[in-house]
Design an enzyme around this catalytic site. Structure first.
Site, PDB file in Angstrom:
ATOM      1  N   CYS A   2       0.963  -1.206  -0.046  1.00  0.00           N
ATOM      2  CA  CYS A   2       0.319  -0.015   0.039  1.00  0.00           C
ATOM      3  C   CYS A   2       0.921   1.265  -0.074  1.00  0.00           C
ATOM      4  O   CYS A   2       1.376   1.455  -0.780  1.00  0.00           O
ATOM      5  CB  CYS A   2      -0.804   0.035   1.089  1.00  0.00           C
ATOM      6  SG  CYS A   2      -2.255   0.870   1.140  1.00  0.00           S
ATOM      7  N   HIS A  18      -3.417  -5.180   0.387  1.00  0.00           N
ATOM      8  CA  HIS A  18      -2.862  -5.817   1.475  1.00  0.00           C
ATOM      9  C   HIS A  18      -2.799  -7.065   1.540  1.00  0.00           C
ATOM     10  O   HIS A  18      -3.880  -7.791   1.884  1.00  0.00           O
ATOM     11  CB  HIS A  18      -3.623  -5.379   2.421  1.00  0.00           C
ATOM     12  CG  HIS A  18      -3.505  -3.698   2.887  1.00  0.00           C
ATOM     13  ND1 HIS A  18      -2.759  -3.409   3.710  1.00  0.00           N
ATOM     14  CD2 HIS A  18      -4.214  -2.693   2.463  1.00  0.00           C
ATOM     15  CE1 HIS A  18      -2.632  -1.881   3.933  1.00  0.00           C
ATOM     16  NE2 HIS A  18      -3.502  -1.386   3.099  1.00  0.00           N
ATOM     17  N   GLU A  39      -1.307  -9.296   3.320  1.00  0.00           N
ATOM     18  CA  GLU A  39      -1.416  -9.629   4.885  1.00  0.00           C
ATOM     19  C   GLU A  39      -2.711 -10.273   5.381  1.00  0.00           C
ATOM     20  O   GLU A  39      -2.815 -11.130   6.138  1.00  0.00           O
ATOM     21  CB  GLU A  39      -0.737  -8.914   5.619  1.00  0.00           C
ATOM     22  CG  GLU A  39      -1.412  -7.673   6.092  1.00  0.00           C
ATOM     23  CD  GLU A  39      -1.222  -6.331   5.066  1.00  0.00           C
ATOM     24  OE1 GLU A  39      -0.981  -6.793   3.896  1.00  0.00           O
ATOM     25  OE2 GLU A  39      -1.501  -5.387   5.439  1.00  0.00           O
TER      26      GLU A  39
END
Ligand SMILES: *[C@@H]1O[C@H](CO)[C@@H](O)[C@H](O)[C@H]1NC(C)=O
Ligand SMILES: *[C@@H]1O[C@H](CO)[C@@H](O)[C@H](O)[C@H]1NC(C)=O
Ligand SMILES: *[C@@H]1O[C@H](CO)[C@@H](O)[C@H](O)[C@H]1NC(C)=O
Ligand SMILES: *[C@@H]1O[C@H](CO)[C@@H](O)[C@H](O)[C@H]1NC(C)=O
Ligand SMILES: CC(=O)N[C@H]1CO[C@H](CO)[C@@H](O)[C@@H]1O
Length: 576
Positions: A404, A535, A537
């Site tokens: 990001c 993102h 994650e």
């Protein structure tokens, strides 16, 4: 549907979430389909507006729901995809009931906490527990409900009452309660009083514990267990001994060792649920894979050092999903992980004047790290330090992953130092930046004046572009033509700059469906230099780590080739 409620006593923050998700994961190893609901007894309706400094990171779901980090825990352990309805907050349930009252749904009756609010809670739980959460598309068999806070708080009272009623609504054989308690060790003695008091509180409110999970810094002694059993009016097999272990990923194995599942299976009559041979086999494989992933790593003496160049590095919870994704990836690559926390502003030349030690310390970490990660974040502070870290990674051929803001930082760095746009910057930091210096711009479709709820949020597709067979990130994603990942951003790379950037070797290998918006960038001729606007994650799973992170860890540990050769794939059985 079977319900397992996990509540807490004595104090909060003793690992209720880990215990609940580990229990769910163990139920999955029997072949059952498991879902989960988190109850948060606070008034907030939307976690998106809560400060990451105070509350840890904001977790984003597929549907764009912004929740706090607990739902992430369930997704990671249970390999499921949850929705924003899987969190219940006091604020949400009140606004639901108030909206119905305004519509006249209660036919002019007096609307009360009991029964109207408590009924609404029960209806919500029943409805949401049935939502399919995995790729089978079927209704789950078991729902884990984690009740936040501690029983006895004013905040949790309506939820406790709702659950008390709920055990009768669904029947005794469909409802089990695990109460998590604390056994402190004082002068070498294991103290059971707090647990006794917590169970007394629970019983007073009409709930009976089926299992008492005792958190303790050391293994419980037999007399402690007998004492808890006697004073809390349960059998010794109902007292579970959850002592501190090296890694929270070992908790499922610890629970298994203590035969916790035998009791739950009997108590909830789980044998009565018909499972296919295929379901059972999938469950067994899951357990083997879990063992293999979480235990193998102990046998490795290799350590990979990743510098996390961020902003809230003194509040590490604000990067929880990033840390988890790194942990999953290092388990996969069979290496131990060491995170070097770098406060980005310490890398800036100014800080040399204010605090020389910090400046040198920060650069020492960056320059000795095996890999560098710049995660997402908001605000200006520290961004120039991040730009310097990205420059270091690019020029020194050190693996880099930007997420990001980390993608925007890498692009700003490249524009300044390779394209020669000296004052290249983001219009997020400098709203009246001249057009020629705008590397990062506001997304046109987003309304600039409204702050809350105006982001590009949730699951969106990214398409790999033509001519990127050389791309490592594409290979890591298994050469798929597109991937879907979760987004949370307001700014993007200035599309007009892309041809120049690509000419110099910074290639946007992934773009959105319009072919305009940049989603993944990768540097040609570098050990590993990847950044994503989304993102990754948020979708990393213990047993299915996120590809960009696996790439970073493998490149940093120097084992990318072995990864591509499939050496780290799981082959049927844990090798111990
Ligand atoms: C996790 O779920 C996905 C789909 O929902 C599936 O493809 C994958 O195999 C699962 N992973 C494990 C380790 O079970
Ligand atoms: C970019 O913007 C930030 C925020 O205003 C500023 O501190 C920084 O000096 C700018 N960088 C350059 C190279 O202009
Ligand atoms: C993906 O494509 C690359 C290059 O075309 C090839 O070397 C690699 O083996 C492929 N990987 C998979 C998993 O198909
Ligand atoms: C990558 O760049 C370095 C230095 O610029 C050069 O020596 C090397 O040959 C390049 N490698 C490839 C594969 O292009
Ligand atoms: C705190 C939290 O997780 N809130 C979310 C719960 O779900 C609602 C929608 O049902 C979201 O709007 C909230 O953001």
């Amino acid at each position: 549907m079977k319900y397992v409620v996990v509540s807490g006593g004595v104090i909060s923050g003793i690992g209720k979430g880990v215990l609940a998700s580990s229990t769910g994961m163990l139920l999955k190893t029997f072949g059952l389909k498991v879902t989960s609901i988190k109850i948060d007894p606070y008034m907030n309706i939307d976690a998106g507006t809560m400060s990451p400094l105070e509350h840890g990171e904001c977790f984003v779901l597929d549907d764009g729901g912004e929740t706090d980090l607990d739902l992430g825990n369930y997704e990671r352990y249970l390999n499921v995809t949850l929705t924003k309805d899987h969190n219940i907050t006091t604020g949400k349930i009140y606004s639901h009931v108030i909206a119905r009252e305004r519509k006249g749904d209660y036919l002019g009756k007096t609307v009360q906490i009991v029964p109207h609010l408590t009924n609404a809670i029960q209806d919500w739980i029943e409805r949401v527990s049935r939502i399919p959460v995995d790729d089978t598309g079927l209704e789950p068999d078991v729902c884990i409900i984690e009740l936040g806070g501690t029983v006895g708080d004013i905040e949790s009272a309506p939820f406790v009452e709702a659950l008390r009623q709920f055990q009768f609504r669904v029947g005794k054989e469909n409802f089990a309660l695990i109460h998590v308690s604390l056994v402190p060790v004082i002068h070498g003695e294991q103290k059971t009083k707090p647990t006794q008091a917590a169970i007394k509180d629970l019983r007073q409110l009409g709930l009976t514990p089926d299992m008492i999970a005792c958190r303790c810094s050391e293994e419980l002694e037999d007399p402690t267990i007998s004492k808890i059993a006697m004073f809390c009016h349960v059998g010794p097999e109902q007292v579970v001994n959850v002592y501190d272990v090296k890694s929270t990923y070992h908790i499922p194995l610890l629970l298994l060792e203590q035969k916790m599942m035998n009791y739950l299976l009997k108590r909830l009559q789980l044998d009565n649920i018909t499972l296919t041979a295929e379901d059972k086999q999938r469950g067994e494989e899951l357990l083997e894979k879990w063992k293999s992933m979480t235990v193998n790593i102990e046998q490795s003496d290799k350590i990979v050092k990743i510098a996390l160049v961020g902003k809230y590095t003194n509040l590490k919870d604000s990067y929880l999903s990033v840390i988890k994704a790194l942990e999953h990836s290092s388990m996969k690559c069979r290496t131990q992980l060491e995170i070097l926390w770098v406060e980005a502003s310490d890398l800036e030349p100014d800080s040399q004047e204010t605090d020389k030690t910090k400046f040198h310390d920060a650069w020492n970490k960056v320059s000795t790290a095996d890999g560098i990660l710049v995660p997402g974040g908001f605000g200006i502070r520290g961004t120039e330090g991040m730009v310097l870290a990205a420059k270091w990674a690019r020029e020194s051929n050190v693996p880099y992953l930007g997420i990001c803001l980390g993608l925007q930082i890498a692009t700003i760095e490249f524009s300044r130092n390779v394209l020669g746009i000296k004052n290249g910057n983001s219009s997020e930091f400098l709203p009246d930046l001249p057009e020629s210096d705008q590397v990062v711009v506001y997304m046109p479709e987003i309304d600039k004046d409204k702050m809350g709820g105006t982001m590009r949020l949730g699951l969106r597709p990214t398409y790999f572009q033509d001519d990127c067979d050389w791309s490592q990130i594409k290979k890591l994603y298994g050469n798929r033509s597109s991937v879907e990942e979760r987004h949370r951003h307001r700014y993007e790379i200035n599309p007009e700059l892309v041809p120049q950037l690509e000419k110099e070797g910074l290639i946007f290998v992934g773009k959105d469906e319009s072919g305009e918006r940049c989603e993944i960038l990768e540097l040609k001729n570098h050990s590993y230099f990847v950044a994503t606007q989304y993102h990754p994650e948020y979708t990393s799973k213990v047993l299915d780590p996120s590809s960009p992170f696996v790439g970073l860890v493998a490149a940093s540990a120097g084992v990318l080739d072995r990864l591509y050769n499939g050496e780290f794939e799981f082959h049927g059985k844990a090798d111990f």
